[in-house]
Design an enzyme around this catalytic site. Structure first.
Site, PDB file in Angstrom:
ATOM      1  N   GLU A 409       0.814  -1.227   0.000  1.00 10.25           N
ATOM      2  CA  GLU A 409       0.000   0.000   0.000  1.00 10.25           C
ATOM      3  C   GLU A 409       0.841   1.268   0.000  1.00 10.25           C
ATOM      4  O   GLU A 409       0.781   2.063   0.924  1.00 10.25           O
ATOM      5  CB  GLU A 409      -0.942  -0.001   1.221  1.00 10.25           C
ATOM      6  CG  GLU A 409      -1.963  -1.119   1.208  1.00 10.25           C
ATOM      7  CD  GLU A 409      -3.175  -0.806   0.333  1.00 10.25           C
ATOM      8  OE1 GLU A 409      -3.136   0.186  -0.430  1.00 10.25           O
ATOM      9  OE2 GLU A 409      -4.156  -1.571   0.422  1.00 10.25           O
ATOM     10  N   GLU A 479      -4.004 -10.706  -0.375  1.00 11.36           N
ATOM     11  CA  GLU A 479      -4.832 -10.678   0.836  1.00 11.36           C
ATOM     12  C   GLU A 479      -6.241 -11.060   0.422  1.00 11.36           C
ATOM     13  O   GLU A 479      -6.764 -10.559  -0.567  1.00 11.36           O
ATOM     14  CB  GLU A 479      -4.862  -9.276   1.468  1.00 11.36           C
ATOM     15  CG  GLU A 479      -3.524  -8.835   2.017  1.00 11.36           C
ATOM     16  CD  GLU A 479      -3.531  -7.406   2.592  1.00 11.36           C
ATOM     17  OE1 GLU A 479      -4.606  -6.894   2.963  1.00 11.36           O
ATOM     18  OE2 GLU A 479      -2.444  -6.822   2.648  1.00 11.36           O
TER      19      GLU A 479
HETATM   20  C1  IPT Z   1      -5.249  -4.015   3.612  1.00 13.70           C
HETATM   21  C2  IPT Z   1      -3.862  -3.866   4.121  1.00 13.70           C
HETATM   22  O1  IPT Z   1      -2.920  -4.203   3.154  1.00 13.70           O
HETATM   23  C3  IPT Z   1      -3.585  -4.656   5.343  1.00 13.70           C
HETATM   24  O2  IPT Z   1      -2.400  -4.202   5.921  1.00 13.70           O
HETATM   25  C4  IPT Z   1      -4.717  -4.573   6.301  1.00 13.70           C
HETATM   26  O3  IPT Z   1      -4.892  -3.248   6.680  1.00 13.70           O
HETATM   27  C5  IPT Z   1      -5.947  -5.056   5.639  1.00 13.70           C
HETATM   28  O4  IPT Z   1      -6.226  -4.293   4.509  1.00 13.70           O
HETATM   29  C6  IPT Z   1      -7.160  -4.948   6.506  1.00 13.70           C
HETATM   30  O5  IPT Z   1      -7.059  -5.516   7.732  1.00 13.70           O
HETATM   31  S1  IPT Z   1      -5.675  -2.466   2.905  1.00 13.70           S
HETATM   32  C7  IPT Z   1      -7.420  -2.335   2.791  1.00 13.70           C
HETATM   33  C8  IPT Z   1      -7.773  -0.896   2.673  1.00 13.70           C
HETATM   34  C9  IPT Z   1      -7.933  -3.086   1.635  1.00 13.70           C
END
Ligand code: IPT
Length: 960
Positions: A409, A479
């Site tokens: 990010e 993710e």
């Molecule tokens: C995404 C992040 O990469 C991760 O660090 C964590 O924050 C996760 O989301 C949520 O728990 S960013 C999100 C805005 C898609």
């Protein structure tokens, strides 16, 4: 204006160039971990440096343990934010209020330490900026919290009375590059070590060990800045550094992590190496290792311990890797920084694929439309390149690391491109990952986070839009499956897509562990619990493990979904088909078993399942089972099949179940209909079989001698899960808030009539929230055969139900004494329509207390799926109430009401009350992943539709 070192964008001064990290050479080392003198100042301004001078008396200072975070040792407090910087965004400046920890430690050199020779002082991790002095001489300063930093100190060492002084600022220009979603935890949180560097020892070395899967040979070359010899006794290898040698070997993979002990010997030092031969490549648009495409069954892992924060000990690291292996996880993304280097040794040894991510995130700039993003500002590029180099140089000798990730990010920008170019040049033998640049111009894979199933399927089919170059790349979800609170839902459906489409190479669940900090009042604390000015609440508790590393239902679900063996059963032919879903391994390390169960585990019949050990990846075999036992007295027969490890491994003990399945052999026998008894009225009472009703309200008051604490009635509300509530940036269809707005938590039950007839009692109601014209017409029809009492519920929605229902069923209250549950159905743990893969139909029993899933922020939990019958008894074999459902139902029971559950912010708010509250649900809505990802899939929605279901109540445990 000249900025002080901590606000300067420079990565640091005075340190040594990055190099490989290793442990266990024959050069002397001295750990400087332990108790250090400590003083906290509220700001960085106006502090003098006298504490670093020789002879400073720190006797009055406090002490802290290194490695550690001072905010977890009684000095100041942790702060949790997700994207927001907890200070004004004005890079590279940081606030005047900048907690600054001065650390002091004295040490003597151990006997025999060659004090006149070279030595380096290594810091493996300090958050966020440190300045270092040895014996009063400044060594320099550094930023890059989760990266190693070294200084040459040989010339300053004395045999005795050395004093090491370290000043640590919580905030620095580096903080702008470290906006990961986690607690801000300043301190010297990884090891501090003094390393002797003997004359003639290598400064750095790079092990290249590839595998040719066609020839079955490995090629080894160790480059070293100081020449020496490389030996691998098991392979008979003895070559000079810089020279390649090719020999037949067994390859390394996460499934079979074959390592060869080796040694790099230079004139000054012998360094033990563990060599794993493997070749990572992009082959025909796929990520391959040793010629085979991978399927990542991964997790994102932050370093976390509920008391120690990111200061993890070796045992905790090992526990993480073992727990991952035990749960069929084969890959880790080190979100969002390189882990403690010892963790990667464990990944090499126990076998996990690693995406090693650089310590870089500038997420908070998204709130400014990425204005001023350091990732796209040449002034910051040296800092970015320094981080890339420290990551790659430190970890380049690990076979487990197959992909470098630029960070998380950070938007897009020139700094990122420069990092990518540097990494490619330095290490062309690994692939590159970065999710934040949709052009994928610098990466080897198209990576996304939280894409929904439909989009993932389009990508799998190659029907995605976007740059042509990206469309040729393999796809990973870096993710997905946001494991916040109850959930994530929909993992099975993702896995089906991954297995169906070659281009989809799997993904990494967000995330491994809840970052709940142990707290005297709250149990586990989350954002806001330390009085932070800005915070993101319990968004920091979104792991597959609870903070103490006990598995949440999400982990058990994931384990089942990603199990490396697939079973299917055909009851007609009585055959089981077994498919090997490993990418590399055969099934030689597993033993298989079948078991027939009649109405539960009482008299199992079982035997071995003769699966050929040589069954290769992707291959299947069909096996005929012995005939099932005759179902005595209408018993229900189930088949359980399982695959267990047949030899002890370095990650689990014997008999650990790797894969299993549960099948119906015979259908559930029909449930007898209890009718025939006539209601008897006397005064305001109506008696029907064991039931006693209030004649005026039609409410059930007692079942034989069990007085209900609350009469059965329709319930549609569930205490919203984090996924029901959804994240603020999600679309408007976030049902938790909508249900509340609509008033599903305050439905009014209007009585329209109580009618008694020759064989039963009918109670007509209309269930509706205030201020709306929506309703559920609900008719309760009670009958009895004299012994059992049957309730048939008929529900007819009225009005325009634009929202799905959270649940549809009956809730009732029983006396607190009936706090022990037995049931025949799914278990032992909770399940919801899109989460319950681990749920297995059998007979289960446990105390109602244990039926609760202890989510850090309390919410709906604990439903058991496919329940045929449930009993609530006074102790394991005490008397109580039995409930038989037709059809099967969702069963939950707790010692507090839903209103109490809803009001609770922490586990410690939940206190057992005077009742056992029981939910018998005909339907439950799925869970989805909307706390960060997509909502509930349509097939798991629960729509307001006409429905009928029955429950038959009887007395349990009275000689029956
Ligand atoms: C995404 C992040 O990469 C991760 O660090 C964590 O924050 C996760 O989301 C949520 O728990 S960013 C999100 C805005 C898609």
């Amino acid at each position: 204006m000249e900025l002080p070192h901590h606000e300067d964008v420079s990565p640091g001064t005075g340190g040594l160039a990055p190099r490989a990290w290793y442990a266990g050479s024959d050069a002397a080392v001295l750990s400087l971990n332990g108790s250090w003198r400590f003083r906290l100042s509220p700001g960085a301004h106006g502090l003098d440096e006298s504490f670093a001078a020789a002879g400073f008396d720190a006797a009055a200072w406090d002490e802290v343990v290194v490695p550690g975070h001072w905010v977890l040792q009684g000095h100041g407090a942790p702060v949790y934010t997700n994207q927001m910087y907890p200070f004004p965004v004005d890079p590279p400046r940081v606030p005047t209020q900048n907690p600054t920890g001065d650390h002091l430690r004295g040490f003597d050199l151990p006997g025999g330490w060659p004090a006149d020779e070279d030595a380096v002082l290594r810091f493996d991790g300090v958050e966020s900026c440190a300045r270092v002095w040895l014996n009063g001489t400044p060594l320099g300063d550094f930023k890059g919290s989760r990266l190693p930093h070294e200084f040459a100190v040989g010339h300053l060492l004395r045999p005795e009375g050395n004093v090491l002084a370290v000043r640590v600022h919580q905030w620095s220009s580096g903080s702008y590059l470290e906006d990961q979603d986690q607690w801000w935890l300043p301190g010297i949180f990884r090891d501090v070590t003094l390393l002797h560097r003997p004359e003639g020892a290598a400064r750095d070395f790079f092990t290249h060990a590839s595998y040719d899967h066609e020839a079955g040979t490995g090629t080894l070359r160790v480059d070293s800045d100081v020449p020496g010899r490389v030996t691998v006794p098991e392979l008979g290898v003895d070559v000079a550094t810089g020279q390649s040698v090719t020999v037949p070997v067994e390859p390394w993979s996460a499934e079979r992590p074959r390592l060869y002990d080796a040694e790099l010997a230079t004139a000054g030092e012998r360094i033990p190496l563990r060599v794993g031969f493997r070749t990572v490549a992009l082959t025909d648009g796929l990520i391959t290792v040793n010629g085979r495409p991978l399927l990542f069954r991964g997790v994102n892992r932050h370093e976390f311990h509920p008391e120690k924060g990111r200061a993890l000990d070796r045992a905790t690291m090992r526990a993480d890797v073992q727990l991952m292996k035990q749960n069929n996880i084969n890959a880790v993304r080190t979100s969002h920084y390189p882990p403690h280097p010892a963790f990667l040794d464990l990944c090499d040894e126990l076998g996990l694929w690693v995406i090693d991510e650089c310590d870089l995130e500038t997420h908070g700039f998204t709130m400014l439309g990425w204005r001023g993003n350091p990732a796209d500002d040449d002034r910051w590029t040296p800092a970015l390149l320094d981080r890339a180099a420290r990551t790659v140089e430190r970890d380049k000798n690990h076979p487990s690391v197959i992909i470098w990730s630029l960070g998380n990010e950070c938007g897009t920008g020139r700094g990122l491109r420069a990092m990518a170019a540097w990494i490619r040049d330095r290490d062309p033998d690994r692939l590159l990952h970065y999710e934040g640049d949709p052009s994928c111009q610098d990466t080897d894979m198209y990576s996304r986070m939280y894409a929904d199933h439909a989009e993932v399927e389009r990508i799998g089919r190659g029907e995605d839009e976007g740059p042509e170059a990206r469309r040729r790349l393999p796809f990973v979800l870096c993710e997905y499956g946001h494991a916040m609170g109850n959930g994530p839902g929909g993992l099975r459906e993702y896995q089906d897509l991954f297995e169906r489409y070659e281009r989809l190479q799997g993904g990494f669940i967000w995330e491994w562990i809840d970052h709940g900090l142990l707290h005297p009042a709250f149990g586990y604390a989350y954002g806001g619990d330390f009085g932070e000015e800005l915070h993101d609440g319990n968004f920091v508790c979104d792991g597959l493990c609870f903070p103490d590393r006990s598995p949440s239902p999400g982990l058990l679900d994931y384990k089942q979904v990603i199990q490396p063996v697939r079973f299917t059963y055909d009851p007609v032919s009585g055959t089981v088909s077994v498919t090997n879903l490993y990418d590399f391994a055969d099934l030689a390390e597993l033993a298989f078993e079948w078991t027939y169960l009649a109405d539960g585990p009482a008299h199992p019949v079982s035997g071995p399942l003769d699966v050929p050990p040589e069954l290769g990846p992707g291959e299947s075999v069909e096996l005929k089972l012995p005939d099932p036992p005759q179902a005595a007295g209408g018993a229900e027969i189930r088949l359980h099949v399982s695959a267990m490890v047949c030899e002890e491994t370095n990650w689990t003990s014997l008999d650990h179940v790797v894969a299993r399945a549960d099948f119906a052999v015979t259908p559930r026998p029909p449930v007898p209909v209890a009718t025939g008894e006539r209601p008897r009225r006397s005064g305001y009472d109506v008696a029907l079989g064991p039931g006693r009703f209030d004649a005026r309200t039609g409410e059930l008051r007692a079942l034989a001698d069990v007085t209900l604490t609350a009469a059965p009635r329709l319930e549609v509300w569930r205490v919203p899960t984090d996924n029901d509530d959804g994240a603020p940036w999600q679309p408007d269809t976030r049902y938790g808030p909508l249900w509340r707005k609509l008033g599903l938590d305050r439905m009014q039950h209007r009585l329209d009539g109580v009618e008694s007839d020759a064989d039963g009692l009918t109670v007509r109601t209309r269930v509706a929230p205030a201020a709306r014209d929506l309703a559920l017409r609900t008719v309760y029809r009670w009958t009895s055969d004299g012994t059992a009492l049957r309730l048939a519920v008929a529900v007819t929605p009225e009005g325009d139900w634009e929202v799905p229902l959270p649940r549809l069923g009956i809730r009732l209250g029983l006396p607190a004494a009936l706090g022990y549950a037995h049931w025949f159905g799914g278990g032992p743990g909770e399940a919801y329509p899109d989460t319950g893969s681990a749920s297995c139909v059998s007979r289960w029993n446990m105390d109602v207390g244990r039926m609760q899933t202890p989510y850090v922020r309390p919410q709906e939990n604990g439903a058991r799926a496919d329940v045929r019958w449930a009993e609530l008894r006074d102790g394991f074999d005490g008397a109580g109430v039995r409930i038989v459902g037709d059809p099967e139902f969702w069963f939950s029971a707790r010692r507090w009401s839903d209103a109490e559950l809803d009001a609770a912010a922490h586990r410690t708010d939940l206190k057992p009350g005077p009742a056992v509250w029981v939910h018998l649900d005909h339907g439950q809505r799925g869970i989805g992943s909307q706390s960060c990802g997509p909502g509930v899939l349509s097939q798991h929605e629960l729509h307001a539709e006409p429905a009928e279901f029955t429950f038959t109540f009887a007395m349990a445990g009275r000689g029956r």
